[in-house]
Design a protein around this motif. Structure first.
Motif, PDB file in Angstrom:
ATOM      1  N   UNK A 192       0.818  -1.194   0.000  1.00  0.00           N
ATOM      2  CA  UNK A 192       0.000   0.000   0.000  1.00  0.00           C
ATOM      3  C   UNK A 192       0.859   1.254   0.000  1.00  0.00           C
ATOM      4  N   UNK A 193       0.327   2.300  -0.624  1.00  0.00           N
ATOM      5  CA  UNK A 193       1.011   3.590  -0.665  1.00  0.00           C
ATOM      6  C   UNK A 193       1.182   4.132   0.752  1.00  0.00           C
ATOM      7  N   UNK A 194       2.217   4.945   0.956  1.00  0.00           N
ATOM      8  CA  UNK A 194       2.503   5.537   2.276  1.00  0.00           C
ATOM      9  C   UNK A 194       1.315   6.322   2.809  1.00  0.00           C
ATOM     10  N   UNK A 195       0.597   7.005   1.914  1.00  0.00           N
ATOM     11  CA  UNK A 195      -0.507   7.859   2.355  1.00  0.00           C
ATOM     12  C   UNK A 195      -1.745   7.047   2.718  1.00  0.00           C
ATOM     13  N   UNK A 227      -3.430  16.945   4.802  1.00  0.00           N
ATOM     14  CA  UNK A 227      -2.150  17.406   5.338  1.00  0.00           C
ATOM     15  C   UNK A 227      -1.533  16.373   6.270  1.00  0.00           C
ATOM     16  N   UNK A 228      -2.361  15.744   7.118  1.00  0.00           N
ATOM     17  CA  UNK A 228      -1.850  14.740   8.053  1.00  0.00           C
ATOM     18  C   UNK A 228      -1.342  13.505   7.305  1.00  0.00           C
ATOM     19  N   UNK A 229      -2.054  13.086   6.265  1.00  0.00           N
ATOM     20  CA  UNK A 229      -1.609  11.935   5.479  1.00  0.00           C
ATOM     21  C   UNK A 229      -0.260  12.209   4.819  1.00  0.00           C
ATOM     22  N   UNK A 230      -0.115  13.421   4.281  1.00  0.00           N
ATOM     23  CA  UNK A 230       1.158  13.791   3.660  1.00  0.00           C
ATOM     24  C   UNK A 230       2.268  13.813   4.702  1.00  0.00           C
ATOM     25  N   UNK A 231       2.026  14.484   5.811  1.00  0.00           N
ATOM     26  CA  UNK A 231       3.038  14.668   6.856  1.00  0.00           C
ATOM     27  C   UNK A 231       3.490  13.328   7.437  1.00  0.00           C
TER      28      UNK A 231
END
Length: 320
Positions: A50-53, A194-198
């Motif tokens: 799965x992708x990091x996000x 923003x939280x998913x990116x961070x």
């Protein structure tokens, strides 16, 4: 937090910062889950790795909603009686409908996180426990698209509910607006992206995709103008209703410490700083990690400031 800065404190404050924190965490959970599912659905195979996000979002969602509920429970006058809300329902009450919504959303988003971290958990001490529910997890995995759609709908409901919780209170003009639920949904989505990116970059850097990063940055840049427009509509709507509501709109934007917090923290952190970063350091969505993290942290701070501002300003500015 019994005292408020400035001379506005003559009005009684009923709801304090734990309520703002709960509203923020619930909105963050909602936005993170919707973001994670949106990114997951971009993968046609919808299979691991799965992708990091996706990982970040499904991890953030259950943690933040559980922490938010704990904060809310302990802020109640009689926290040990909270269980009564789970067995007594009034379908005409926004609070009761919200409890019912959270009763479904919270465990389901936790189960979704387990599905996405199933491989990792299989190597932990929790695996024997998970084996007991292997058949259920297999079934949900095979029907993950429909399960995800259900969780997505519930997440959207939680995002809207955080606004309805305040908008149903008719005695406070700043709360009593049909725009508030949509504003809270939009700002919650913005903080979730923003939280998913961070946390995707910080915790799962090996699975970070530049393509998905650019996709989420673009999505957040599209949500920010919508959020700004909703803020504008909220105050313009109050102003043109005249009377006390017009006074509330003007006072909330121009008088006292909370007006300054609105312009500096809400507008500054969630609109101005992300826009400046996007137009300069991240022009054409360049992958510059430090600026991406700064952008994400600024947005989350701005959304939390919005919750604090609405909660306190709504109780302080009541008109004549």
């Amino acid at each position: 937090m019994n005292e408020i800065w400035g001379n506005e404190s003559v009005n009684a404050i009923v709801w304090h910062w734990p309520i703002a924190l709960y509203l923020f965490l619930a909105g963050l959970s909602s936005g993170a889950m919707m973001t994670a599912l949106s990114v997951e659905w971009m993968n046609p195979k919808r299979k691991a790795p799965w992708d990091a996000f996706v990982k970040a979002g499904v991890l953030i969602a259950p943690i933040t909603i559980i922490v938010g509920l704990i904060v809310l429970i302990f802020d109640l006058t009689k926290p040990l009686n909270f269980y009564q809300l789970l067995i007594h329902y009034n379908l005409k009450s926004v609070m009761s409908l919200g409890v019912l919504l959270l009763l479904f959303y919270t465990p389901l988003c936790a189960i979704y996180a387990i599905l996405r971290f199933r491989l990792t958990l299989s190597k932990s001490f929790l695996w024997p426990v998970m084996n007991l529910f292997g058949g259920v997890l297999d079934f949900l995995e095979k029907n993950s698209l429909w399960f995800g759609r259900l969780v997505f709908a519930l997440a959207g409901g939680v995002g809207v509910y955080t606004g309805f919780l305040l908008s149903a209170i008719q005695t406070y003009p700043l709360y009593n607006s049909p725009i508030l639920p949509i504003l809270f949904l939009a700002s919650g989505l913005s903080s979730g992206i923003a939280a998913c990116i961070c946390f995707g970059i910080l915790l799962f850097s090996e699975e970070v995709s530049k393509e998905k990063t650019k996709y989420l940055l673009t999505m957040d840049l599209r949500v920010i103008p919508i959020e700004s427009l909703l803020l504008f509509a909220l105050f313009v709507g109050l102003y043109f209703q005249g009377g006390d509501k017009a006074l509330v709109a003007l006072s909330a934007l121009s008088e006292g410490s909370w007006a300054m917090i609105f312009w500096v923290c809400v507008v500054g952190f969630s609109v101005v700083i992300p826009s400046v970063i996007a137009l300069t350091a991240l022009k054409n969505h360049a992958y510059k990690v430090n600026f991406i993290l700064l952008n994400s942290i600024s947005i989350m701070l701005g959304v939390f400031a919005l919750r604090m501002y609405i909660l306190y300003a709504g109780q302080l500015y009541l008109g004549a």
